[in-house]
Motif scaffolding. Structure first.
Motif, PDB file in Angstrom:
ATOM      1  N   LEU A 159       0.886  -1.177   0.037  1.00  7.97           N
ATOM      2  CA  LEU A 159      -0.030  -0.038   0.182  1.00  7.97           C
ATOM      3  C   LEU A 159       1.006   1.438   0.147  1.00  7.97           C
ATOM      4  N   GLU A 160       1.916   1.102   0.826  1.00 14.12           N
ATOM      5  CA  GLU A 160       2.863   2.384   0.834  1.00 14.12           C
ATOM      6  C   GLU A 160       3.757   2.585  -0.582  1.00 14.12           C
ATOM      7  N   GLN A 161       3.738   1.380  -1.571  1.00 12.08           N
ATOM      8  CA  GLN A 161       4.334   1.799  -2.629  1.00 12.08           C
ATOM      9  C   GLN A 161       3.383   2.332  -3.564  1.00 12.08           C
ATOM     10  N   ASP A 162       1.967   1.833  -3.584  1.00 14.16           N
ATOM     11  CA  ASP A 162       1.116   2.273  -4.517  1.00 14.16           C
ATOM     12  C   ASP A 162       0.849   3.849  -4.279  1.00 14.16           C
ATOM     13  N   LEU A 163       0.875   4.075  -2.672  1.00 15.94           N
ATOM     14  CA  LEU A 163       0.698   5.396  -2.273  1.00 15.94           C
ATOM     15  C   LEU A 163       1.472   6.507  -3.028  1.00 15.94           C
ATOM     16  N   PHE A 164       2.741   6.201  -3.157  1.00 10.18           N
ATOM     17  CA  PHE A 164       3.649   6.902  -3.713  1.00 10.18           C
ATOM     18  C   PHE A 164       3.164   7.330  -5.370  1.00 10.18           C
ATOM     19  N   GLU A 217      -5.341   9.697  -8.559  1.00 10.08           N
ATOM     20  CA  GLU A 217      -6.162   8.757  -7.896  1.00 10.08           C
ATOM     21  C   GLU A 217      -7.045   9.251  -6.759  1.00 10.08           C
ATOM     22  N   PHE A 218      -6.464  10.303  -6.074  1.00  9.55           N
ATOM     23  CA  PHE A 218      -7.188  10.965  -5.187  1.00  9.55           C
ATOM     24  C   PHE A 218      -8.314  12.026  -5.459  1.00  9.55           C
ATOM     25  N   TYR A 219      -9.845  12.183  -4.446  1.00 12.44           N
ATOM     26  CA  TYR A 219     -10.484  12.906  -5.029  1.00 12.44           C
ATOM     27  C   TYR A 219     -10.947  13.241  -3.679  1.00 12.44           C
ATOM     28  N   ILE A 271     -26.789  24.775   5.811  1.00  9.45           N
ATOM     29  CA  ILE A 271     -25.616  24.377   5.985  1.00  9.45           C
ATOM     30  C   ILE A 271     -24.590  25.199   6.261  1.00  9.45           C
ATOM     31  N   GLU A 272     -23.957  25.043   7.628  1.00  7.96           N
ATOM     32  CA  GLU A 272     -23.040  26.069   8.050  1.00  7.96           C
ATOM     33  C   GLU A 272     -21.819  26.029   7.362  1.00  7.96           C
ATOM     34  N   SER A 273     -21.406  24.733   7.321  1.00  3.06           N
ATOM     35  CA  SER A 273     -19.877  24.685   6.616  1.00  3.06           C
ATOM     36  C   SER A 273     -19.740  23.202   6.074  1.00  3.06           C
ATOM     37  N   VAL A 274     -18.806  22.946   5.280  1.00  4.34           N
ATOM     38  CA  VAL A 274     -18.671  21.675   4.747  1.00  4.34           C
ATOM     39  C   VAL A 274     -17.182  21.115   5.051  1.00  4.34           C
ATOM     40  N   GLU A 275     -17.278  19.773   5.345  1.00  3.92           N
ATOM     41  CA  GLU A 275     -15.730  19.099   5.453  1.00  3.92           C
ATOM     42  C   GLU A 275     -15.290  18.645   4.372  1.00  3.92           C
ATOM     43  N   ALA A 276     -14.139  19.064   3.890  1.00  2.12           N
ATOM     44  CA  ALA A 276     -13.452  18.120   2.866  1.00  2.12           C
ATOM     45  C   ALA A 276     -12.730  17.054   3.169  1.00  2.12           C
ATOM     46  N   LEU A 277     -13.164  15.862   2.681  1.00  2.00           N
ATOM     47  CA  LEU A 277     -12.512  14.454   3.118  1.00  2.00           C
ATOM     48  C   LEU A 277     -12.188  13.856   1.928  1.00  2.00           C
ATOM     49  N   ILE A 278     -10.785  13.450   2.126  1.00  2.00           N
ATOM     50  CA  ILE A 278      -9.797  12.896   0.993  1.00  2.00           C
ATOM     51  C   ILE A 278     -10.231  11.352   0.840  1.00  2.00           C
ATOM     52  N   ARG A 279     -10.574  10.850  -0.163  1.00  3.51           N
ATOM     53  CA  ARG A 279     -10.822   9.451  -0.843  1.00  3.51           C
ATOM     54  C   ARG A 279      -9.765   9.054  -1.747  1.00  3.51           C
ATOM     55  N   TRP A 280      -9.571   7.849  -1.721  1.00  6.94           N
ATOM     56  CA  TRP A 280      -8.546   7.259  -2.665  1.00  6.94           C
ATOM     57  C   TRP A 280      -9.145   6.154  -3.704  1.00  6.94           C
ATOM     58  N   GLN A 281      -9.068   6.509  -4.764  1.00  3.93           N
ATOM     59  CA  GLN A 281      -9.941   5.199  -5.765  1.00  3.93           C
ATOM     60  C   GLN A 281      -8.679   4.443  -6.056  1.00  3.93           C
ATOM     61  N   HIS A 282      -8.472   3.251  -5.424  1.00  2.00           N
ATOM     62  CA  HIS A 282      -7.219   2.519  -6.114  1.00  2.00           C
ATOM     63  C   HIS A 282      -7.681   1.714  -7.123  1.00  2.00           C
ATOM     64  N   PRO A 283      -6.827   1.506  -8.114  1.00  4.78           N
ATOM     65  CA  PRO A 283      -7.231   0.841  -9.409  1.00  4.78           C
ATOM     66  C   PRO A 283      -7.433  -0.703  -9.245  1.00  4.78           C
ATOM     67  N   GLU A 284      -6.997  -0.984  -8.267  1.00  4.10           N
ATOM     68  CA  GLU A 284      -7.105  -2.766  -8.080  1.00  4.10           C
ATOM     69  C   GLU A 284      -8.184  -2.902  -6.812  1.00  4.10           C
ATOM     70  N   ILE A 289       2.931  12.912   3.090  1.00  2.00           N
ATOM     71  CA  ILE A 289       1.856  13.559   3.930  1.00  2.00           C
ATOM     72  C   ILE A 289       1.629  15.094   3.505  1.00  2.00           C
ATOM     73  N   HIS A 290       2.997  15.340   3.120  1.00  2.00           N
ATOM     74  CA  HIS A 290       3.337  16.848   2.907  1.00  2.00           C
ATOM     75  C   HIS A 290       2.795  17.291   1.182  1.00  2.00           C
ATOM     76  N   ALA A 291       2.993  16.270   0.444  1.00  2.00           N
ATOM     77  CA  ALA A 291       2.277  16.469  -0.957  1.00  2.00           C
ATOM     78  C   ALA A 291       1.004  16.298  -0.965  1.00  2.00           C
ATOM     79  N   ILE A 292       0.446  14.971  -0.295  1.00  2.00           N
ATOM     80  CA  ILE A 292      -1.099  14.839  -0.286  1.00  2.00           C
ATOM     81  C   ILE A 292      -1.870  16.115   0.358  1.00  2.00           C
ATOM     82  N   GLY A 293      -1.113  16.813   1.403  1.00  2.00           N
ATOM     83  CA  GLY A 293      -1.800  17.705   2.139  1.00  2.00           C
ATOM     84  C   GLY A 293      -1.947  19.092   1.440  1.00  2.00           C
TER      85      GLY A 293
END
Length: 1007
Positions: free
Chosen positions: A750-755, A762-764, A778-791, A810-814
């Motif tokens: 999973l760590e290799q695929d994450l790179f 693949e993130f949205y 609606i007072e506010s909305v929370e942005a929630l990251i998701r990962w659509q792995h191809p497999e 984490i820095h690049a994703i953040g």
């Protein structure tokens, strides 16, 4: 009468030779002026060609500039949508069709490639190496930017570099423009320099001439001709023309009066470029030779005829023939003498040498006759010696001495010489005769003897020479210094006086046997000094033989290796043991582990590896300092050593990690006993100078061969088991099992695929609304990251965020999350009159890096957002890290209008102090408190208290995980918190959220 006849022919010869010389000089002067005229013509032609090339380059760039400007105008006619960019690409392709000097046109926004004539799916270009940022820009053009010359046919994609092996080149040329939306765009065209190269090749330039097209810094964009030092001339004279303010400049580079080359430089009037032509006058010389070949042949033949005639006249002189006969007669007498004989005239010119001279010097007679004996000088004999010699000879005396001369092949030799004058009846010196004897071998023997004596005296090693009966004959100073014995004390005695008594008689018998067999022995031996001290030596013994091959004795060389053995011991210690604790280091541990596994295979037993990591060691370092931490590690090492057998191994792997290898296990229960003993020992109080400290440890256990077949795998499995022990609460031990291995492999994959996930897009983001308590707004909305792995499909953030935080990802994703969330906040502001805030989660790793504030500032500025459009969510653990650094970042964000929310409140180190200290505006109560809200009275009291606490501190409250109506009804009784959970809305895409917001804002009339 004879004397008169002798003086006339030389005078006649001088007149003849003088006339020949004058005629030759006249020929040379005429040819020189002709050659200089040829150089002038080539120089003027180079200046003309420079102007022609300058005009061609200017017209070419003007046409290119017009094409790029027209393309810029077309970009302004529409937005940057797919349709418009497709039309622009078709327009660019048409430009390429009618511009053969161009290969590629791209349009770039920021660092993203919008249009590329090479593909309909453009890749980002590597802008960093194009040189467009550093290029000078002309105020007379429309903004054309000329970059650096690159290898290859097309522009390199981002992350790649030019193909240095390519024979093709390109020059990036660009202009900057704006889109209709005011975005900065960069149009880049790749110019084919071979277009200009072919034009230059068609000019009437010589092969030795070089042509350069450079920028005003001297960087070469195009070059034709020979490579060499010519470019340095261009840079030097380019600086001169710029400082003078002229348009063109040419200058000759000479060596004395001899012209070497001419540099002609012409500046482009409209662009910051220069054309330089370097004319190599070595080529001018050969060109001139071709042009004047007939004239040269005529002059050469005439001069040869003149010289031959003059020589013929002189050689027919009576005195010349008489001298030739006399020299020939003298040569015949001494030709076969074993001594070198040299005869010179009074001026020192050699007139005769014998055969021995040729043998000794290597020169043939015809090579030295008419030359001065100084051709033999090596430079090793001082000028003072030669001055003394000539003073003696000029006074009519005979000089004797030694010369260090040089052979024809360059090698040096010594000779002993005797030189004397030959005086005629009038008392005039007519010749000198030198008799010489080579003494090189004699000199070498003397030098060897001197060097041997010097080496013997100053050698750092002790030297001892004995006779055939092994009696000491002589020793050197080093012998006296090492042994303490003087030469007089040991001369006539045998080396047995140095024996230490540590070696058995068999040792010396083997030494004598080897000396008899091979005539040499070498090895380590322990001997004794005069004061009785025993010390180690490295001893070498060789047999001596006389020229007849008879044994004469021995030569022994030895050195005191006491310090070397001490150094070797230190090196072994440092290479294998930890300097702080004295335990085995990782290198020795790996070796011991391999030996333990091999022993298990032989004895059919098991080996256990305990991987130990200290709990709360960082706290000790941070609280009491690193010196206290080092002291604690030493105590830990002692306790671990006391818990195992002497046959087992304890090692420090680094930091606060240790390992224990338990060998030859016949009873598995022994592992548990040792592990419990270690756990109990390490949890006891540590006295660190004036402080007390308490730590524990987590132990991972792997058993060979049950859990692994190799040392590397066994160590990895024990490490995984240790991490499982930490997850279970620390201060415990955990055994490795197959499930742990599978989890480790899955985590690694999973760590290799994450790179690759970020690169493959693949993130949205999904957005979950946060409602008012009544569910109407609606007072506010929370942005929630998701990962659509191809497999694997959708991967939970709980699974991959932890892995990202342990790595640099984490820095690049953040950064990606911040960018995407801010883009959506901009879309909300454009679409809704009262747009809700967008809440962004920031990890502690991002805060510790310290660039979150800078990223937010860039996005807010670029998207023209207000800080009040955003909420930054942090966890309670952040507030415990580097207080000042965290405080400054939070304070800066609040000053921009950004709200700060504490996520998962109540699950960590909840403290009222940081709610007061830090600029927090919101609290988010964790879902774990809501799950049993309906059934647990204590939970209801706790939630009610947290909501009341937040209200009293003027903080807004968000309750997470509300999934049932009864939960919502209870929360309404506690106050007016905001609500987030599946009851009101699940996380949704941005488009779905926009549709929901539009429905909310629709008026009854519109419905």
């Amino acid at each position: 009468m004879r004397s008169t006849n002798q003086k006339k022919p030389p005078s006649f010869a001088r007149w003849v030779y003088g006339g020949v010389l004058a005629t030759t000089l006249l020929f040379i002067v005429v040819l020189w002026f002709s050659f200089m005229q040829s150089i002038q013509e080539r120089t003027e032609r180079s200046a003309l060609y420079a102007r022609m090339i300058e005009g061609t380059v200017t017209r070419t760039l003007e046409g290119l500039e017009v094409s790029l400007v027209s393309l810029s105008d077309d970009l302004l006619d529409g937005d940057l949508g797919k349709g418009h960019t497709a039309r622009i690409r078709d327009r660019a392709l048409k430009i390429l069709k009618f511009a053969p000097q161009l290969r590629q046109i791209v349009v770039i926004k920021g660092r993203d490639t919008l249009i590329d004539t090479q593909t309909t799916s453009p890749k980002n270009i590597n802008l960093n190496i194009l040189g467009l940022d550093q290029s000078a820009r002309s105020t007379y053009s429309l903004g054309l930017i000329i970059g650096n010359t690159l290898k290859g046919r097309f522009l390199p994609a981002q992350g790649t570099f030019p193909d240095e092996a390519s024979l093709r080149e390109l020059i990036p040329i660009a202009i900057e423009t704006d889109s209709r939306q005011g975005e900065r765009l960069l149009i880049i065209a790749t110019f084919n320099p071979s277009y200009l190269t072919r034009y230059i090749s068609d000019l009437d330039l010589e092969k030795s001439d070089s042509v350069y097209l450079t920028d005003l810094e001297g960087n070469t964009l195009l070059q034709k001709g020979l490579y060499g030092p010519n470019r340095s001339y261009v840079i030097q004279h380019l600086k001169a023309i710029l400082s003078e303010g002229a348009d063109e400049h040419w200058v000759n580079n000479t060596f004395g009066t001899l012209p070497l080359n001419t540099t002609a430089i012409r500046l482009l009037t409209k662009y910051p470029l220069a054309v330089a032509i370097v004319v190599n006058h070595q080529g001018s010389f050969f060109l001139w030779l071709q042009q004047k070949l007939s004239l040269l042949l005529i002059l050469l033949i005439s001069n040869i005829i003149l010289i031959v005639g003059a020589v013929f006249v002189v050689r027919n002189g009576h005195r010349a023939m008489e001298m030739k006969a006399e020299v020939a007669l003298l040569s015949e007498v001494v030709e076969h003498s074993p001594t070198v004989i040299v005869i010179t005239d009074p001026d020192g010119t050699i007139e005769y040498v014998n055969g021995c001279f040729e043998k000794i010097t290597g020169y043939r007679k015809d090579e030295v006759i008419g030359r001065n004996p100084r051709i033999l000088k090596s430079g090793e004999t001082s000028d003072t010696e030669y001055t003394k010699m000539w003073q003696t000879l000029s006074e009519g005396g005979t000089w004797q001495g030694e010369f260090h001369n040089k052979h024809k092949d360059g090698s040096l030799y010594w000779e002993r010489s005797s030189i004397g004058p030959l005086i005629n009846e009038e008392g005039e010196i007519t010749h000198y005769i030198a008799l010489k004897q080579p003494i090189t071998e004699e000199k070498k023997a003397q030098e060897k003897l001197r060097l041997a004596s010097a080496v013997f005296s100053v050698a750092a090693e002790a030297i001892m020479v004995t006779d055939q009966h092994n009696r000491i004959q002589m020793v050197n100073e080093s012998f006296e210094q090492i042994t303490g014995y003087s030469e007089s004390e040991v001369r006539g005695k045998t080396p047995s006086i140095l024996k230490s008594g540590l070696h058995p008689s068999s040792f010396y018998q083997e030494m004598n046997h080897q000396l008899e067999a091979t005539h040499a022995w070498e090895g380590e031996i322990w001997n004794k000094r005069k004061n009785g001290e025993v010390y180690p030596q490295w001893l070498t013994i060789s047999c001596r033989f006389n020229p007849a091959g008879e044994h004469e004795g021995y030569v022994a060389l030895f050195s005191d290796i006491t310090q070397r053995k001490q150094d070797e011991a230190i090196i072994i210690q440092q290479a294998n043991y930890d300097t702080l604790t004295g335990l085995c280091n990782r290198h020795l541990f790996e070796d011991r582990l391999k030996q333990a596994l091999a022993l298990s295979d032989r004895s059919q037993t098991k080996t256990a590896l305990l991987y130990i990591d200290l709990d709360r060691f960082k706290y000790v370092n941070d609280t009491f300092g690193h010196s206290a931490g080092d002291l604690l590690l030493k105590q830990v090492a002692g306790r671990l050593t006391s818990c195992i057998r002497r046959t087992d191994t304890v090692a420090r792997l680094g930091g606060d990690e240790f390992a224990v290898v338990i060998t030859e296990l016949t009873r598995i229960a022994s592992i548990e006993e040792i592990a419990q003993k270690i756990l109990h020992s390490l949890v006891q109080t540590y006295q660190l100078e004036n402080n007390e400290a308490y730590i524990s440890c987590s132990i991972g256990i792997a058993i060979y061969p049950d859990n692994a077949a190799t040392p590397e795998r066994l160590l990895l499995n024990a490490d995984n088991a240790m991490y499982k022990a930490k997850q279970r609460g620390r201060n415990t031990r955990e055994y490795f099992n197959q499930q742990l291995n599978e989890d480790s492999l899955r985590r690694s994959q999973l760590e290799q695929d994450l790179f690759k996930a970020l690169e493959r897009d693949e993130f949205y983001l999904l957005y979950q609304p946060i409602w008012s308590i009544d569910g109407d707004r609606i007072e506010s909305v929370e942005a929630l990251i998701r990962w659509q792995h191809p497999e694997r499909g959708t991967v939970s953030p709980h699974e991959f965020i932890a892995i990202a935080e342990e790595s640099v990802l984490i820095h690049a994703i953040g950064k990606w999350v911040i960018h995407e969330a801010c883009q959506f906040a901009r879309e909300l502001s454009d679409s809704c009159k009262h747009a809700p805030k967008v809440s962004i989660n920031i990890s502690s790793s991002q805060f510790l890096r310290g660039d979150v504030e800078e990223q937010l500032t860039q996005e807010i500025t670029a998207l023209k957002l207000k800080g009040s459009d955003l909420i930054i969510e942090i966890t309670e653990s952040i507030l415990l890290l580097e207080e000042q650094k965290i405080y400054q970042q939070l304070e800066s964000m609040v000053s921009m209008g950004v709200d700060i929310a504490v996520d998962d409140f109540g699950t960590g180190y909840s403290s009222l102090s940081y709610l007061k200290k830090y600029p927090v505006q919101r609290l988010k109560i964790d879902k774990s408190f809501i799950d049993d809200l309906e059934s647990n009275q204590d939970t209801q009291s706790l939630v009610s208290g947290m909501i009341s606490l937040a209200s009293s501190l003027s903080l807004k409250t968000v309750v997470e995980g509300v999934e049932t109506q009864s939960q919502l009804d209870l929360l309404k009784q506690f106050g007016s918190p905001m609500i987030q959970g599946y009851l009101l809305a699940r996380p949704m895409t941005g488009d779905t959220l926009l549709t929901l917001l539009q429905k909310q804002t629709t008026t009854p009339a519109e419905k």
